[in-house]
Write a protein that holds these residues in place. Structure first.
Motif, PDB file in Angstrom:
ATOM      1  N   ALA A 291       0.834  -1.193   0.000  1.00  0.00           N
ATOM      2  CA  ALA A 291       0.000   0.000   0.000  1.00  0.00           C
ATOM      3  C   ALA A 291       0.874   1.250   0.000  1.00  0.00           C
ATOM      4  N   ALA A 292       0.228   2.390  -0.258  1.00  0.00           N
ATOM      5  CA  ALA A 292       0.973   3.650  -0.324  1.00  0.00           C
ATOM      6  C   ALA A 292       1.597   4.012   1.020  1.00  0.00           C
ATOM      7  N   ASP A 293       0.973   3.573   2.117  1.00  0.00           N
ATOM      8  CA  ASP A 293       1.509   3.908   3.437  1.00  0.00           C
ATOM      9  C   ASP A 293       2.613   2.947   3.889  1.00  0.00           C
ATOM     10  N   GLY A 294       3.013   2.033   3.008  1.00  0.00           N
ATOM     11  CA  GLY A 294       4.065   1.097   3.358  1.00  0.00           C
ATOM     12  C   GLY A 294       3.569  -0.219   3.914  1.00  0.00           C
ATOM     13  N   GLY A 295       2.276  -0.290   4.241  1.00  0.00           N
ATOM     14  CA  GLY A 295       1.718  -1.533   4.753  1.00  0.00           C
ATOM     15  C   GLY A 295       1.426  -2.520   3.637  1.00  0.00           C
ATOM     16  N   SER A 296       0.891  -3.665   4.010  1.00  0.00           N
ATOM     17  CA  SER A 296       0.547  -4.694   3.028  1.00  0.00           C
ATOM     18  C   SER A 296      -0.929  -5.039   3.157  1.00  0.00           C
ATOM     19  N   PRO A 297      -1.730  -4.732   2.122  1.00  0.00           N
ATOM     20  CA  PRO A 297      -3.153  -5.058   2.188  1.00  0.00           C
ATOM     21  C   PRO A 297      -3.445  -6.543   2.001  1.00  0.00           C
ATOM     22  N   GLY A 298      -2.439  -7.299   1.623  1.00  0.00           N
ATOM     23  CA  GLY A 298      -2.679  -8.723   1.448  1.00  0.00           C
ATOM     24  C   GLY A 298      -1.687  -9.358   0.487  1.00  0.00           C
ATOM     25  N   THR A 299      -2.013 -10.564   0.055  1.00  0.00           N
ATOM     26  CA  THR A 299      -1.119 -11.357  -0.794  1.00  0.00           C
ATOM     27  C   THR A 299      -1.926 -11.989  -1.919  1.00  0.00           C
ATOM     28  N   VAL A 300      -1.319 -12.032  -3.088  1.00  0.00           N
ATOM     29  CA  VAL A 300      -1.909 -12.730  -4.226  1.00  0.00           C
ATOM     30  C   VAL A 300      -1.065 -13.982  -4.488  1.00  0.00           C
ATOM     31  N   VAL A 301      -1.715 -15.127  -4.516  1.00  0.00           N
ATOM     32  CA  VAL A 301      -1.040 -16.392  -4.804  1.00  0.00           C
ATOM     33  C   VAL A 301      -1.544 -16.899  -6.150  1.00  0.00           C
ATOM     34  N   VAL A 302      -0.613 -17.102  -7.074  1.00  0.00           N
ATOM     35  CA  VAL A 302      -0.951 -17.609  -8.407  1.00  0.00           C
ATOM     36  C   VAL A 302      -0.309 -18.984  -8.569  1.00  0.00           C
ATOM     37  N   VAL A 303      -1.133 -19.970  -8.872  1.00  0.00           N
ATOM     38  CA  VAL A 303      -0.653 -21.347  -8.994  1.00  0.00           C
ATOM     39  C   VAL A 303      -0.981 -21.858 -10.395  1.00  0.00           C
ATOM     40  N   ARG A 304       0.032 -22.403 -11.036  1.00  0.00           N
ATOM     41  CA  ARG A 304      -0.155 -22.965 -12.381  1.00  0.00           C
ATOM     42  C   ARG A 304       0.216 -24.442 -12.360  1.00  0.00           C
ATOM     43  N   ASP A 305      -0.651 -25.273 -12.913  1.00  0.00           N
ATOM     44  CA  ASP A 305      -0.370 -26.706 -13.017  1.00  0.00           C
ATOM     45  C   ASP A 305       0.616 -26.912 -14.165  1.00  0.00           C
ATOM     46  N   VAL A 306       1.842 -27.331 -13.814  1.00  0.00           N
ATOM     47  CA  VAL A 306       2.898 -27.503 -14.824  1.00  0.00           C
ATOM     48  C   VAL A 306       3.264 -28.981 -14.978  1.00  0.00           C
ATOM     49  N   THR A 307       2.333 -29.855 -14.601  1.00  0.00           N
ATOM     50  CA  THR A 307       2.623 -31.288 -14.681  1.00  0.00           C
ATOM     51  C   THR A 307       2.981 -31.703 -16.101  1.00  0.00           C
ATOM     52  N   GLU A 308       2.156 -31.312 -17.042  1.00  0.00           N
ATOM     53  CA  GLU A 308       2.408 -31.696 -18.431  1.00  0.00           C
ATOM     54  C   GLU A 308       3.672 -31.031 -18.951  1.00  0.00           C
ATOM     55  N   LEU A 309       3.879 -29.772 -18.549  1.00  0.00           N
ATOM     56  CA  LEU A 309       5.088 -29.071 -18.981  1.00  0.00           C
ATOM     57  C   LEU A 309       6.340 -29.763 -18.445  1.00  0.00           C
ATOM     58  N   GLU A 310       6.305 -30.166 -17.177  1.00  0.00           N
ATOM     59  CA  GLU A 310       7.454 -30.856 -16.590  1.00  0.00           C
ATOM     60  C   GLU A 310       7.669 -32.223 -17.249  1.00  0.00           C
ATOM     61  N   ARG A 311       6.559 -32.876 -17.588  1.00  0.00           N
ATOM     62  CA  ARG A 311       6.695 -34.168 -18.271  1.00  0.00           C
ATOM     63  C   ARG A 311       7.357 -33.988 -19.635  1.00  0.00           C
ATOM     64  N   LEU A 312       6.904 -32.978 -20.373  1.00  0.00           N
ATOM     65  CA  LEU A 312       7.494 -32.721 -21.680  1.00  0.00           C
ATOM     66  C   LEU A 312       8.956 -32.304 -21.554  1.00  0.00           C
ATOM     67  N   ARG A 313       9.235 -31.509 -20.518  1.00  0.00           N
ATOM     68  CA  ARG A 313      10.615 -31.076 -20.302  1.00  0.00           C
ATOM     69  C   ARG A 313      11.519 -32.275 -19.992  1.00  0.00           C
ATOM     70  N   ALA A 314      11.014 -33.165 -19.131  1.00  0.00           N
ATOM     71  CA  ALA A 314      11.798 -34.364 -18.807  1.00  0.00           C
ATOM     72  C   ALA A 314      11.956 -35.249 -20.036  1.00  0.00           C
ATOM     73  N   GLU A 315      10.894 -35.314 -20.837  1.00  0.00           N
ATOM     74  CA  GLU A 315      10.955 -36.123 -22.050  1.00  0.00           C
ATOM     75  C   GLU A 315      11.971 -35.554 -23.034  1.00  0.00           C
ATOM     76  N   LEU A 316      11.969 -34.235 -23.189  1.00  0.00           N
ATOM     77  CA  LEU A 316      12.945 -33.603 -24.083  1.00  0.00           C
ATOM     78  C   LEU A 316      14.365 -33.780 -23.562  1.00  0.00           C
ATOM     79  N   THR A 317      14.504 -33.647 -22.240  1.00  0.00           N
ATOM     80  CA  THR A 317      15.832 -33.851 -21.649  1.00  0.00           C
ATOM     81  C   THR A 317      16.303 -35.276 -21.876  1.00  0.00           C
ATOM     82  N   ASP A 318      15.381 -36.231 -21.718  1.00  0.00           N
ATOM     83  CA  ASP A 318      15.737 -37.629 -21.913  1.00  0.00           C
ATOM     84  C   ASP A 318      16.094 -37.897 -23.378  1.00  0.00           C
TER      85      ASP A 318
END
Length: 512
Positions: A312-339
């Motif tokens: 906030a403008a006064d230096g405080g924190s009005p809260g937190t935003v948590v963003v979560v993305r499912d990267v299971t398929e991405l990690e699988r593809l990454r591991a597959e490409l690495t392999d």
């Protein structure tokens, strides 16, 4: 003055009727067209009836004109509520509810000559026209109309605050259009033309319709319905959660609600107002105290978690935003490409580049280390006699057999066309030669079907143990030298460089 008012009323009625027809024709192109058509049609009826009420020579006709204004008023109010709901992204609800006020109003107006609840009396004038005197039903109707105008204005104001910046200009136009007739109606209550009141509200609703028409038809971003931040967040496939400073949920988008239900089935129902630790589940419970970007495994899925702490403008924190993305398929593809980057495309064992990298690391480890070089005997003859498809199958079967026999600790790689290399950590040269001899006997039993009958293939192998002062290149060079010796001694055998040990040839004939 009355003549000028009549001219204004008639002109406004004609123009409003034209607006209504044009809007109705566009009802399949815009969700706002139908409600705008109802508003302008109501304004046309109100203006035309108003002109009759203040000029008709017959008191009876003037009374009819006075009463005929109010169905137009009801159409404007119903259309305004409908238009506002659509414009602000709300569901209009059951349209039948919008008809309750118009139906009651028409019923009261039609029966007013008997009960005088709407107009307590109506004064006729010798030069034409009448002046009505409101009754209690009229004031109830007026209160309802102003309440609905206030409700629509409040909805539009709230939607403007939630809208993306590029669409706020559209709401300013909308609110300005809604304000004009409300102010005009209040002014008209105190403006008289002789002994008659002059109500400019229907004319001013024409100004409203013009502003809304312009907002709906012209400009970018006015061409489309306004977009609210909540709509943007709801459209995201990422889970977005807003928490207050105490870690309690303030809001979640649909993707977040679905993810939370999957992570913690016990936390059923609405999550707003409940603490993060209770809802997020044990896998995500600690992310608020960790780094701002994390990868978390939960319920067999992989999640990329980003924690954004608002300031906030006064230096405080009005809260937190948590963003979560499912990267299971991405990690699988990454591991597959690495392999794939470290595997041979035909046989599935490691490639030469990976073997070299692993060997360079292994030479620095404590304990014995042996390398094995394997070459398929008479492989060119296999290709020439049976074709390359059979040759590929021979390499694939042999690679699989060696991998199964060597075990998970060994590194098996295709080193060249028909050459394989094996790294055996923790195995000394003599023990390694004994192991490879077992592989040779095992692989000699393999049979590959061909058009000319079953084919059995043997291999020759060279084994070397890493010397204390040698490097990876020296180890492979000595194993290759031992392989060359095995081939010179008649193939289908194992030669160990350090022990100078060779095994007797098998009685299984080599392919030729």
């Amino acid at each position: 003055m009355r003549a000028a008012l009549v001219t204004v009323y008639v002109a406004a009625a004609l123009l409003a009727a034209a607006y209504a027809v044009l809007s109705w024709r566009r009802r399949h192109l815009s969700p706002l067209a139908t409600s705008l058509s109802v508003i302008t049609a109501g304004g046309a009826l109100w203006s035309l009836a108003q002109s009759v009420a203040i000029t008709a020579a017959s008191p009876a006709v003037a009374r009819v004109g006075t009463y005929a204004m109010f169905p137009g008023v009801a159409m404007i109010i119903a259309g305004f509520l409908w238009h506002t709901s659509v414009f602000t992204g709300r569901r209009p609800g059951r349209l039948a509810l919008l008809l309750v006020h118009p139906v009651l109003l028409v019923a009261v107006v039609l029966t007013d000559p008997w009960h005088h609840a709407f107009f307590s009396s109506i004064t006729s004038h010798p030069d034409g026209g009448v002046t009505p005197h409101p009754g209690w039903a009229y004031w109830l109707h007026a209160a309802y109309c102003y309440a609905m105008l206030a409700l629509g204005t409040a909805r539009a104001t709230g939607a403007m605050r939630r809208a993306v910046h590029g669409h706020r200009r559209v709401f300013v136009i909308f609110l300005g259009g809604a304000l004009v007739p409300a102010v005009g109606n209040l002014v008209s209550l105190f403006v008289a033309v002789g002994d008659r009141q002059a109500d400019l509200t229907p004319v001013l609703f024409l100004v409203t319709a013009t502003m809304w028409w312009w907002a709906e038809r012209s400009g970018v971003p006015a061409r489309r319905l306004p977009v609210a931040y909540k709509q943007v967040i709801a459209a995201l496939s990422d889970a977005v959660m807003v928490l207050d400073p105490d870690g309690q949920f303030l809001d979640v988008n649909p993707a977040a609600a679905e993810m939370l239900a999957a992570l913690n089935p016990a936390s059923t129902g609405a999550v707003v107002g409940r603490p993060w630790s209770e809802i997020a589940g044990r896998q995500l419970a600690s992310v608020l105290t960790g780094t701002d970007e994390q990868t978390v495994a939960a319920n067999g899925r992989m999640y990329d978690v980003r924690v954004v702490r608002m300031h906030a403008a006064d230096g405080g924190s009005p809260g937190t935003v948590v963003v979560v993305r499912d990267v299971t398929e991405l990690e699988r593809l990454r591991a597959e490409l690495t392999d794939h980057a470290v595997r041979d495309g035909l046989t599935g064992v490691f490639n030469r580049r990976h073997l070299t990298a692993v060997l360079r690391d292994q030479v620095h480890e404590a304990g014995p280390l042996s390398a094995v070089m394997i070459d398929v005997d008479h492989f060119k003859a296999v290709n020439d006699t049976y074709g390359h498809a059979v040759g590929d199958e021979v390499l694939t079967r042999l690679a699989q057999e060696i991998s199964d026999a060597a075990g998970p600790a060994a590194v098996v790689a295709r080193y060249g066309g028909e050459e394989f290399a094996v790294i055996l950590p923790g195995v000394a040269g003599k023990a390694a030669a004994d192991l490879v001899e077992q592989w040779r006997l095992r692989c000699a039993q393999l049979s590959v079907a061909t058009r000319l009958g079953p084919l059995r293939v043997t291999f020759s192998a060279g084994v070397a143990q890493l010397a204390s002062t040698a490097d990876a290149e020296d180890l492979l060079r000595r194993a290759d030298r031992a392989l060359y010796a095995a081939k010179e001694q008649g193939r289908n055998r194992v030669v160990c460089d350090t022990a100078a040990r060779s095994s007797p040839p098998s009685r299984v004939p080599a392919a030729s």
